[in-house]
Design a protein around this motif. Structure first.
Motif, PDB file in Angstrom:
ATOM      1  N   GLN A   1       0.807  -1.224   0.000  1.00 43.59           N
ATOM      2  CA  GLN A   1       0.000   0.000   0.000  1.00 43.59           C
ATOM      3  C   GLN A   1       0.840   1.274   0.000  1.00 43.59           C
ATOM      4  O   GLN A   1       0.318   2.349  -0.247  1.00 43.59           O
ATOM      5  CB  GLN A   1      -0.946   0.004   1.189  1.00 43.59           C
TER       6      GLN A   1
ATOM      7  N   GLN B   1      -5.393  -8.087   1.339  1.00 43.29           N
ATOM      8  CA  GLN B   1      -4.403  -7.845   2.390  1.00 43.29           C
ATOM      9  C   GLN B   1      -3.403  -6.797   1.926  1.00 43.29           C
ATOM     10  O   GLN B   1      -2.945  -6.838   0.793  1.00 43.29           O
ATOM     11  CB  GLN B   1      -3.655  -9.147   2.701  1.00 43.29           C
ATOM     12  N   LYS B   2      -3.091  -5.878   2.835  1.00 41.03           N
ATOM     13  CA  LYS B   2      -2.101  -4.853   2.487  1.00 41.03           C
ATOM     14  C   LYS B   2      -0.781  -5.169   3.182  1.00 41.03           C
ATOM     15  O   LYS B   2      -0.757  -5.815   4.218  1.00 41.03           O
ATOM     16  CB  LYS B   2      -2.572  -3.483   2.965  1.00 41.03           C
ATOM     17  N   PHE B   3       0.298  -4.676   2.609  1.00 41.28           N
ATOM     18  CA  PHE B   3       1.584  -4.738   3.307  1.00 41.28           C
ATOM     19  C   PHE B   3       2.407  -3.527   2.893  1.00 41.28           C
ATOM     20  O   PHE B   3       1.949  -2.698   2.116  1.00 41.28           O
ATOM     21  CB  PHE B   3       2.326  -6.062   3.016  1.00 41.28           C
ATOM     22  N   GLN B   4       3.611  -3.401   3.458  1.00 40.14           N
ATOM     23  CA  GLN B   4       4.499  -2.293   3.089  1.00 40.14           C
ATOM     24  C   GLN B   4       5.685  -2.881   2.329  1.00 40.14           C
ATOM     25  O   GLN B   4       6.087  -4.008   2.603  1.00 40.14           O
ATOM     26  CB  GLN B   4       5.052  -1.597   4.352  1.00 40.14           C
TER      27      GLN B   4
ATOM     28  N   ASP C   1       8.266  -4.324   4.532  1.00 39.65           N
ATOM     29  CA  ASP C   1       7.955  -5.464   5.407  1.00 39.65           C
ATOM     30  C   ASP C   1       8.773  -6.681   5.030  1.00 39.65           C
ATOM     31  O   ASP C   1       9.100  -6.889   3.869  1.00 39.65           O
ATOM     32  CB  ASP C   1       6.468  -5.846   5.276  1.00 39.65           C
ATOM     33  N   ASN C   2       9.076  -7.487   6.050  1.00 38.95           N
ATOM     34  CA  ASN C   2       9.630  -8.805   5.709  1.00 38.95           C
ATOM     35  C   ASN C   2       8.944  -9.937   6.455  1.00 38.95           C
ATOM     36  O   ASN C   2       9.169 -11.093   6.170  1.00 38.95           O
ATOM     37  CB  ASN C   2      11.155  -8.844   5.911  1.00 38.95           C
ATOM     38  N   ASP C   3       8.097  -9.573   7.404  1.00 38.08           N
ATOM     39  CA  ASP C   3       7.354 -10.613   8.129  1.00 38.08           C
ATOM     40  C   ASP C   3       5.899 -10.565   7.652  1.00 38.08           C
ATOM     41  O   ASP C   3       5.174  -9.617   7.927  1.00 38.08           O
ATOM     42  CB  ASP C   3       7.458 -10.328   9.636  1.00 38.08           C
TER      43      ASP C   3
ATOM     44  N   THR D   1       3.629 -13.035   8.206  1.00 43.62           N
ATOM     45  CA  THR D   1       2.882 -14.111   8.860  1.00 43.62           C
ATOM     46  C   THR D   1       1.393 -13.795   8.935  1.00 43.62           C
ATOM     47  O   THR D   1       0.557 -14.643   8.633  1.00 43.62           O
ATOM     48  CB  THR D   1       3.446 -14.319  10.284  1.00 43.62           C
ATOM     49  N   THR D   2       1.066 -12.551   9.320  1.00 41.25           N
ATOM     50  CA  THR D   2      -0.356 -12.200   9.493  1.00 41.25           C
ATOM     51  C   THR D   2      -1.104 -12.294   8.169  1.00 41.25           C
ATOM     52  O   THR D   2      -2.193 -12.880   8.109  1.00 41.25           O
ATOM     53  CB  THR D   2      -0.471 -10.754  10.031  1.00 41.25           C
ATOM     54  N   GLN D   3      -0.523 -11.717   7.134  1.00 41.32           N
ATOM     55  CA  GLN D   3      -1.197 -11.722   5.825  1.00 41.32           C
ATOM     56  C   GLN D   3      -1.376 -13.150   5.307  1.00 41.32           C
ATOM     57  O   GLN D   3      -2.438 -13.511   4.802  1.00 41.32           O
ATOM     58  CB  GLN D   3      -0.391 -10.920   4.791  1.00 41.32           C
TER      59      GLN D   3
ATOM     60  N   THR E   1      -1.431 -15.916   7.019  1.00 35.51           N
ATOM     61  CA  THR E   1      -2.425 -16.599   7.845  1.00 35.51           C
ATOM     62  C   THR E   1      -3.833 -16.261   7.374  1.00 35.51           C
ATOM     63  O   THR E   1      -4.700 -17.129   7.274  1.00 35.51           O
ATOM     64  CB  THR E   1      -2.248 -16.169   9.320  1.00 35.51           C
TER      65      THR E   1
ATOM     66  N   ASN F   1       9.614 -12.394  -0.726  1.00 35.47           N
ATOM     67  CA  ASN F   1       9.516 -12.857   0.649  1.00 35.47           C
ATOM     68  C   ASN F   1       8.113 -13.362   0.972  1.00 35.47           C
ATOM     69  O   ASN F   1       7.930 -14.355   1.671  1.00 35.47           O
ATOM     70  CB  ASN F   1       9.850 -11.686   1.571  1.00 35.47           C
TER      71      ASN F   1
ATOM     72  N   GLN G   1      -3.415 -19.457  16.243  1.00 40.44           N
ATOM     73  CA  GLN G   1      -2.439 -19.079  15.209  1.00 40.44           C
ATOM     74  C   GLN G   1      -1.705 -17.797  15.615  1.00 40.44           C
ATOM     75  O   GLN G   1      -0.476 -17.716  15.560  1.00 40.44           O
ATOM     76  CB  GLN G   1      -3.171 -18.867  13.878  1.00 40.44           C
TER      77      GLN G   1
ATOM     78  N   ASN H   1       2.248 -17.233  16.458  1.00 35.90           N
ATOM     79  CA  ASN H   1       3.024 -16.238  15.702  1.00 35.90           C
ATOM     80  C   ASN H   1       3.657 -15.222  16.645  1.00 35.90           C
ATOM     81  O   ASN H   1       4.819 -14.844  16.494  1.00 35.90           O
ATOM     82  CB  ASN H   1       2.120 -15.492  14.710  1.00 35.90           C
TER      83      ASN H   1
ATOM     84  N   PHE I   1      13.133 -14.420   7.611  1.00 30.15           N
ATOM     85  CA  PHE I   1      12.549 -13.528   6.588  1.00 30.15           C
ATOM     86  C   PHE I   1      13.540 -13.101   5.520  1.00 30.15           C
ATOM     87  O   PHE I   1      13.205 -12.286   4.661  1.00 30.15           O
ATOM     88  CB  PHE I   1      11.984 -12.264   7.241  1.00 30.15           C
TER      89      PHE I   1
ATOM     90  N   PRO J   1      -5.913  -8.709  10.519  1.00 29.74           N
ATOM     91  CA  PRO J   1      -5.196  -8.785   9.235  1.00 29.74           C
ATOM     92  C   PRO J   1      -5.315  -7.514   8.395  1.00 29.74           C
ATOM     93  O   PRO J   1      -4.372  -7.128   7.722  1.00 29.74           O
ATOM     94  CB  PRO J   1      -5.869  -9.956   8.526  1.00 29.74           C
TER      95      PRO J   1
ATOM     96  N   SER K   1      -2.618  -5.179   9.320  1.00 34.68           N
ATOM     97  CA  SER K   1      -1.284  -5.744   9.554  1.00 34.68           C
ATOM     98  C   SER K   1      -0.167  -4.940   8.901  1.00 34.68           C
ATOM     99  O   SER K   1       0.980  -5.029   9.310  1.00 34.68           O
ATOM    100  CB  SER K   1      -1.233  -7.194   9.076  1.00 34.68           C
ATOM    101  N   SER K   2      -0.502  -4.124   7.877  1.00 33.12           N
ATOM    102  CA  SER K   2       0.567  -3.345   7.260  1.00 33.12           C
ATOM    103  C   SER K   2       1.002  -2.182   8.156  1.00 33.12           C
ATOM    104  O   SER K   2       1.968  -1.501   7.867  1.00 33.12           O
ATOM    105  CB  SER K   2       0.122  -2.826   5.900  1.00 33.12           C
TER     106      SER K   2
ATOM    107  N   LYS L   1       1.884  -2.706  11.218  1.00 28.35           N
ATOM    108  CA  LYS L   1       2.508  -3.434  12.319  1.00 28.35           C
ATOM    109  C   LYS L   1       3.638  -2.653  12.985  1.00 28.35           C
ATOM    110  O   LYS L   1       3.806  -2.698  14.196  1.00 28.35           O
ATOM    111  CB  LYS L   1       3.058  -4.733  11.730  1.00 28.35           C
TER     112      LYS L   1
END
Lengths: 455, 316
Positions: A234, A261-264, A267-269, A271-273, A275, A296, B8, B12, B236, B282, B285-286, B288
């Protein structure tokens, strides 16, 4: 350098409306050329502004200064009108050869040089050779603007191919548009590029055209696909707009998006997305991100047991994925506007790939093929002008040729390394075929390649 | 919210939180002895990951000055982890000698030590980039031999999946935490360490070589930093020379949250932040990276001394 013809009388009709409005507000009767100065190879006019009455909304002096400054800027952008086309025919290439886009820009330079060599070897345009004039735009908007200014006013090019990035195009293309010089975008895939102006076109198909093909291909491979998980970076402008295209494609193809699902990109972890994707029971995953984060993400998806198909956006269309997800990169599908693997069906591409490999000892990337295509399209459009008018290119006034070239570019179709394309009157490219490739990893688990699976 | 998701997220969170705890312990140990934050800790974390990678793969990578250098020997992962951690411990000692000791001898303001450790961090990170480039390095996928990539079981008919590496992360962190707890609580060296932390001047009057213990503390701190860097790197990938920076910031949040200088506090803080990140819905999660600091502000409003920190009282 010869001073350009004086601009006298009322404001020329092609000046921007804002300038005209300002001029009217100030009560201009006429402006006339006072003298010309050349600073850093740019020609400026100082002008004599004659107002009907002293303007009232600013103190006299500052109004005059404002108007003079404005007129200076506008005059500098106003093309010289009395130039002939130079020989060899100059075509501008404004791409990013330094900074963070150098990787792409260098590939574009390589592709364009091959085109120049091939076209001139075949007799150029009706016997007149072409000469590419390279200007580095670096990676920012200011660099692109400078490069465009130089190509238009100093190098007197007939057309500009560039810039590398869409955001640079939004800044620099209006300058060429005002100078009535055609721009051919070799790699701008963002929405709204052709709408910049009448003289702006592109040969790089927008993501909206390309992306759906990979989803269609996934459905061909596994007709049982119903539930789609979409993930995107995102904080990356391109990924955020690409994901919208993907989500529309999913809807249009009658599939259900079960989770977004969004991420940056940092990011390198994941797990949440991951899952969430597993919990949503998706049978297709679509990722829009850059190579490192997406690699990744793919790795963690696979490690946690996701076995379905993965479709990647443009950011995953890169060998930089391989070291990140290793053997787990296998089978990711990406849609491409160009595939070097079409040599059997496309003789133009066969010729291009052979010349490219001979020159650079490696296969061409999409950026190289599209830069070649852009040069080829401009050269063929010039040849069409000669054929239709019976006049040599070198006999044209520069401004007339630029005008004619813009029209010529938008007529007929071209057989290029990326397949058959045409440029619509709006400037948007129409490409006949797109390609879907999948990643195939070598047994060492570190290197791989994109292998064509369909067209 | 279902039970499977709960389990879960718990797994984690425990896995990543335990690594945060190990990393933050390195910060806390130095803080408890010297009363200053060692900003080079994040750089040692990065260094540990790269060293272990080189020992596993036998090369320093594909770019940079050392790209053509091959090591004569490669080690199996756990041996490489150990050697990488020991080398990081030595790097920690070097940081003490370069950034802290000269200033301490001059009785300089603690703020100067903070700045000089930040300088060391930047030098180390840039040096890493110069030597091995800025690419992402991934540990080979067969690093754990024939172990399956994940353990998947079902809770209430829904799958719960844990990567093998997450279990290894938790296991290795647990071993480190227990080992450190035993060392500090049960050994002469640990007692001396605590005495030095309590009051360095009194400790030196009692015959404890304070300088040696400070150096020893930096060794343990570097070892913990390098070890956590490796664990995150294996999990990672090593995301370039700067990848320790965000963990460094997170580690700061962990120790402030747990209570500055408190060893159980660092463990609790790590687990709280790990679980906080894991239980984030979720959709969010971005974001985080912000969780650690949101939790930090929330806790500090309620308990200014942190979760397990001692209330600072000043006699007047």
């Amino acid at each position: 350098m010869t001073p350009p013809a004086p601009v006298c009388g009322p404001l020329p009709p092609d000046w921007p409306p804002i300038a005209r409005r300002l001029a009217d507000a100030a009560g201009f009767r006429r402006i006339s050329l006072d003298r010309t100065v050349t600073i850093a190879q740019e020609t400026f006019f100082t002008i004599d502004v004659r107002a009907k009455s002293p303007p009232t909304f600013l103190p006299g002096g500052s109004m005059k200064r404002l108007v003079t400054a404005l007129a200076l800027v506008l005059c500098a952008a106003h093309p010289a009108l009395a130039d002939k086309v130079a020989t060899p025919i100059p075509i501008g290439i404004a791409v990013g050869q330094t900074s963070n886009v150098a990787l792409f820009g260098q590939e574009q330079v390589n592709g364009a040089k091959i085109a120049e060599e091939r076209i001139n070897a075949a007799g150029g345009v009706g016997g007149t050779p072409i000469a590419l004039v390279f200007q580095d735009t670096a990676g920012d908007e200011a660099g692109a603007v400078n490069a465009f200014q130089n190509l238009l006013n100093r190098d007197k090019v007939v057309a500009i191919i560039g810039p590398t990035l869409s955001q640079q195009a939004f800044a620099a293309n209006p300058i060429a548009d005002r100078a009535k010089t055609p721009v051919v975008g070799p790699s701008n895939t963002a929405k709204g590029i052709p709408e910049i102006g009448e003289y702006v076109g592109r040969i790089s198909a927008p993501m909206t055209q390309v992306a759906p093909y990979s989803v269609k291909q996934a459905m061909k491979i596994n007709p049982a696909i119903k539930r789609v998980a979409v993930l995107y970076a995102q904080n990356d402008a391109f990924s955020s707009s690409e994901t919208v295209t993907f989500q529309e494609a999913v809807k249009n193809l009658g599939l259900e998006t079960v989770t977004v699902q969004k991420f940056q990109t940092t990011d390198n972890d994941f797990t949440t997305q991951v899952t969430a994707v597993l919990g949503a029971n998706a049978d297709l995953v679509i990722i829009s991100g850059l190579a490192a984060d997406s690699g990744n993400l793919v790795k963690q998806l696979r490690q946690l047991g996701y076995k379905g198909l993965i479709v990647g956006g443009n950011g995953l269309n890169s060998p930089n994925m391989f070291p990140v997800c290793g053997a787990l990169c296998a089978d990711i599908l990406v849609a491409q506007a160009y595939s070097p693997a079409t040599v059997d069906k496309n003789p133009v591409n066969k010729d291009f790939v052979a010349a490219f490999e001979a020159a650079y000892k490696k296969g061409p990337a999409q950026f190289s093929a599209q830069a070649y295509t852009a040069v080829q399209v401009v050269a063929e459009a010039l040849a069409k002008i000669e054929k239709e008018t019976g006049k040599k290119i070198a006999e044209f006034e520069l401004a007339d040729l630029r005008e004619a070239l813009n029209k010529s570019l938008r007529t007929g179709s071209y057989m290029t390394p990326v397949g058959e394309i045409s440029i619509q009157p709006s400037g948007e490219v129409e490409q006949k075929a797109f390609y879907v490739s999948k990643i195939v990893m070598n047994p060492d688990g570190k290197t791989g390649s994109f292998v064509l699976v369909s067209e | 919210m279902d039970f499977a998701w709960l389990i879960q997220s718990l797994l984690n969170g425990l896995s990543i939180g335990s690594v945060y705890a190990v990393f933050a312990l390195g910060y806390t140990l130095v803080f408890s002895i010297l009363g200053i934050i060692n900003f080079a800790h994040g750089a040692v974390f990065t260094l540990g990951a790269y060293l272990t990678y080189a020992l596993c793969v036998g090369r320093f990578g594909i770019n940079g000055l050392l790209s053509d250098v091959s090591l004569p020997v490669t080690l199996p992962f756990f041996a490489a982890l150990l050697v990488g951690a020991l080398l990081s411990g030595l790097a920690g000692m070097a940081v003490e000698r370069l950034a802290f000791k000269p200033l301490r001898k001059r009785g300089a303001d603690p703020l100067l030590a903070l700045v000089s450790s930040l300088g060391v961090a930047l030098i180390v990170v840039n040096l890493i980039q110069y030597l091995v480039g800025a690419e992402i390095y991934s540990f080979p996928s067969d690093i754990f031999g024939d172990l399956p990539m994940a353990v998947i079981f079902s809770v209430g008919g829904k799958p719960v999946a844990v990567r093998t590496i997450q279990i290894i992360l938790f296991g290795a962190s647990l071993v480190m935490l227990v080992g450190l707890g035993w060392f500090i609580g049960r050994t002469r060296g640990g007692k001396a360490l605590r005495a030095t932390a309590e009051n360095a001047d009194t400790a030196s009057l009692l015959g404890i070589s304070v300088n040696r213990f400070i150096l020893g503390t930096f060794f343990i701190s570097g070892l913990l930093g390098g070890l956590s860097g490796t664990l995150i790197g294996v999990s990672f990938g090593i995301a370039g020379p700067y990848f320790g920076v965000s963990y460094g910031l997170k580690g700061l949040a962990v120790i402030v949250l747990g209570g500055l200088g408190s060893i159980p506090g660092a463990v609790a803080g790590g687990l709280v932040i790990g679980l906080g990140e894991a239980f984030l819905p979720p959709d969010l999660s971005s974001y985080k990276e912000a969780v650690a600091f949101v939790l930090l502000f929330a806790i500090l409003l309620l308990r200014p001394q942190g979760l397990l920190g001692d209330r600072l009282e000043q006699k007047v």
